[in-house]
Design an enzyme around this catalytic site. Structure first.
Site: not given
Length: 330
Positions: A167, A73
């Site tokens: 994700t 991220e």
């Protein structure tokens, strides 16, 4: 007749505007500080003690996957650069009011909170070597991110459709493991991140869905090209400049504990094939029809190979992860 992709992307601008509501209003959006102790408060010391106590019960393999997810991220600059490479979707001025630019900057602003939140949690947990983690982030951003063989916008939207779903799955599963390990606070923040990913997934899938309606031949060729090269994970160039297998080892642990697996990859592929109604596309060119046939055969082909692939992705018997400073058994 071949359709101009840049023209299709330009014609989608009015549709993109209708999907900007999938980005949360800033005034009401969650922020990382909502989920960690407020150090201005006297109660924060007790809250921090509780956080560290709960984090102490997280198994090492869950912690490793959490760190790897956070590092992924944090490499956000590379992902915005990726979006700005795509023909017809670039933010030409850096503050353009065009719909694609409004989407990409809004998406980036929301994604930026994910790494911030996970980073703060890990820092406060006292469970990881933050300098080693930060060094990995530094290397990953320097190494970059290159999932496409060209600047093709169709392929870019196939990639984001796939990856946002991946994700979402990963964050949800880490949250589930955290809850089972007695850490509901971590489960909560993983779930709020997964909620963002679900909205982003909906947007990208809808963008690509419109392209399948307007230019089915070009869309299926782009989908086939992406699957031919496999969907490269965003952190595939992860490194600490010491372990050449850092990403592979992280991925193997994620596979082992069920955070993101090869069967998940196949499931996402099947989901997108069904969503975009690939088997029933009509009026295709010969090349596009061949791509359609290959795409529809891939899930079953991969399922036959799944056990062998999972076996090759198993973590080594013992592996040193720099982030937690100890050996984890595979």
């Amino acid at each position: 007749m071949k359709i101009d992709k840049r023209g299709v992307i330009a014609d989608l601008e009015s549709y993109v505007l209708t999907k900007l509501n999938l980005l949360a209003p800033v005034a009401t959006a969650w922020q990382p500080s909502d989920f960690v102790p407020d150090l201005r408060s006297e109660e924060s010391f007790a809250e921090l003690k509780n956080l560290r106590s709960a984090a102490a019960g997280l198994p090492d393999d869950v912690l490793i996957v959490l760190v790897g997810t956070m590092v992924t991220e944090e490499a956000l600059p590379s992902y915005q650069t990726f979006l700005n490479r795509l023909d017809g979707m670039r933010d030409e001025t850096g503050s353009s009011g065009k719909p694609w630019s409004l989407w990409s900057r809004g998406w980036t602003a929301e994604e930026n909170r994910h790494g911030d939140l996970l980073n703060r949690y890990l820092y406060l947990s006292g469970r990881v070597d933050m300098r080693a983690v930060e060094t990995t982030i530094h290397h990953l951003i320097r190494n970059g991110f290159d999932p496409l063989p060209c600047n093709d916008p169709y392929m870019g939207l196939v990639y984001t459709s796939f990856q946002e779903r991946a994700t979402r799955i990963s964050h949800t599963r880490v949250g589930q493991l955290a809850r089972r390990s007695g850490e509901p606070a971590l489960a909560k923040l993983c779930n709020v991140i997964a909620g963002d990913e679900a909205r982003h997934e909906e947007a990208y899938k809808s963008f690509m869905g419109r392209i399948f309606e307007v230019d089915p031949a070009g869309a299926v060729l782009a989908f086939g090209e992406m699957l031919k090269h496999r969907i490269v994970m965003p952190a595939s160039l992860m490194s600490d400049n010491k372990d050449d297998d850092l990403f592979a080892n992280f991925s193997a642990i994620a596979q082992k504990i069920g955070v993101y697996t090869f069967p998940d990859y196949i499931d996402i592929m099947e989901h997108l094939i069904a969503l975009w109604d690939v088997p029933n596309l009509k009026g295709l060119t010969d090349a596009a029809a061949a791509a359609q046939d290959r795409i529809c055969r891939l899930p079953e082909l991969y399922r036959r190979k799944a056990s062998k692939v999972v076996e090759t992705q198993a973590p080594p018997a013992r592996v040193q992860f720099p982030w937690i400073g100890q050996v984890v058994k595979g």
